[in-house]
Motif scaffolding. Structure first.
Motif: not given
Length: 270
Positions: A111, A149, A259-260, A262-266, A268
């Motif tokens: 990312g 988390n 998924i959590e 990946l979403n937290a740090y933008g 893939t």
């Protein structure tokens, strides 16, 4: 008339619990249970029941509290004792090392033009810089969330290769787990082991803090496997948080959903 209304509202706790949904019972049990170390709770969606796990350290006043939290619900909430001790899968010296501890580099992600590996949050709190077992610099911990988390990311800044595989398995995507799914994990201590997803949205009360929203499986793990990748074929599902037991006698394990992270740090997978 007033007396009749009051009497109608006074219903035994067990009767009130029986009419509640599984999610409602789970929240009620969580509040009553609190953060008792050595316990976990989860919702079994197939039976619409709440399962409370208690390891062998839960005795005396702790056990009394757990039993008091589950007793009013009858068969709608089940208490299950488990062997061993619920703990974070962290120990000293493994494929990735730092701060005197060892963990597992779960999976590689990217990312913002940089490359990272994801691992457990309790690993990120243990060390600021990570190395290979041979002593080559990997890079610094770039983000951590623990407790609540249990995930961290480590940025590649050294000359260590970082392809998009977990062992021999190419990872091409990330997704959410489902109950009954056949899954595998590759850990730095135990290698590849497979099993089944038992439940979602589990909460575990480790001695170091409570972690919520975890995937429960019967895949075995041992100290040093922390951060190991959970996957179904080419789809990455999660990162090992902790559990109990070992790969000789078996046990239960809990994973932070990918998924959590990946979403937290933008980020893939690739």
């Amino acid at each position: 008339m007033i007396a009749l209304v009051a009497a109608a509202l006074l219903v035994p706790a067990a009767a009130r619990a029986d009419t509640a949904s599984g999610e409602t019972r789970a929240r009620q049990v969580a509040r009553a249970l609190g953060a008792v170390p050595g316990t976990a709770w989860l919702l079994d969606p197939r039976a619409d029941t709440v399962v409370v796990l208690a390891d062998r350290t839960v005795t005396g006043a702790r056990l009394d509290r757990v039993e008091a939290a589950t007793r009013p619900y009858g068969d709608a909430v089940r208490l299950r004792r488990i062997d061993g001790v619920l703990g974070l899968r962290l120990s000293g010296g493994d494929p990735v090392t730092g701060g005197g501890y060892r963990c597992t580099a779960g999976a590689n992600v990217t990312g913002g033009g940089a490359y990272y590996f994801v691992t457990a949050g309790h690993c990120g709190t243990a060390a600021s810089t990570w190395y290979t077992l041979g002593g080559a610099l990997i890079g610094p911990t770039a983000g951590t969330s623990f407790p609540g988390n249990d995930y961290s990311i480590v940025r590649y800044t050294g000359n260590v290769s970082h392809d998009g595989t977990v062992g021999q398995q190419d990872i091409t995507g990330a997704g959410g787990a489902y109950v009954g799914e056949h899954v595998c994990m590759r850990g730095g201590t135990t290698g590849v082991h497979c099993g089944t997803v038992l439940a979602l949205n589990a909460s575990v009360n480790y001695a170091e803090g409570t972690v919520n929203g975890l995937i429960e499986t019967n895949v075995c793990a041992e100290p040093g496997d922390s951060g190991g990748a959970l996957y179904d074929g080419s789809t990455l599902l999660g990162i090992l948080s902790g559990g109990t037991g070992d790969c000789t006698s078996g046990g239960v394990t809990f994973f932070q959903p990918i998924i959590e992270i990946l979403n937290a740090y933008g980020l893939t997978v690739y």
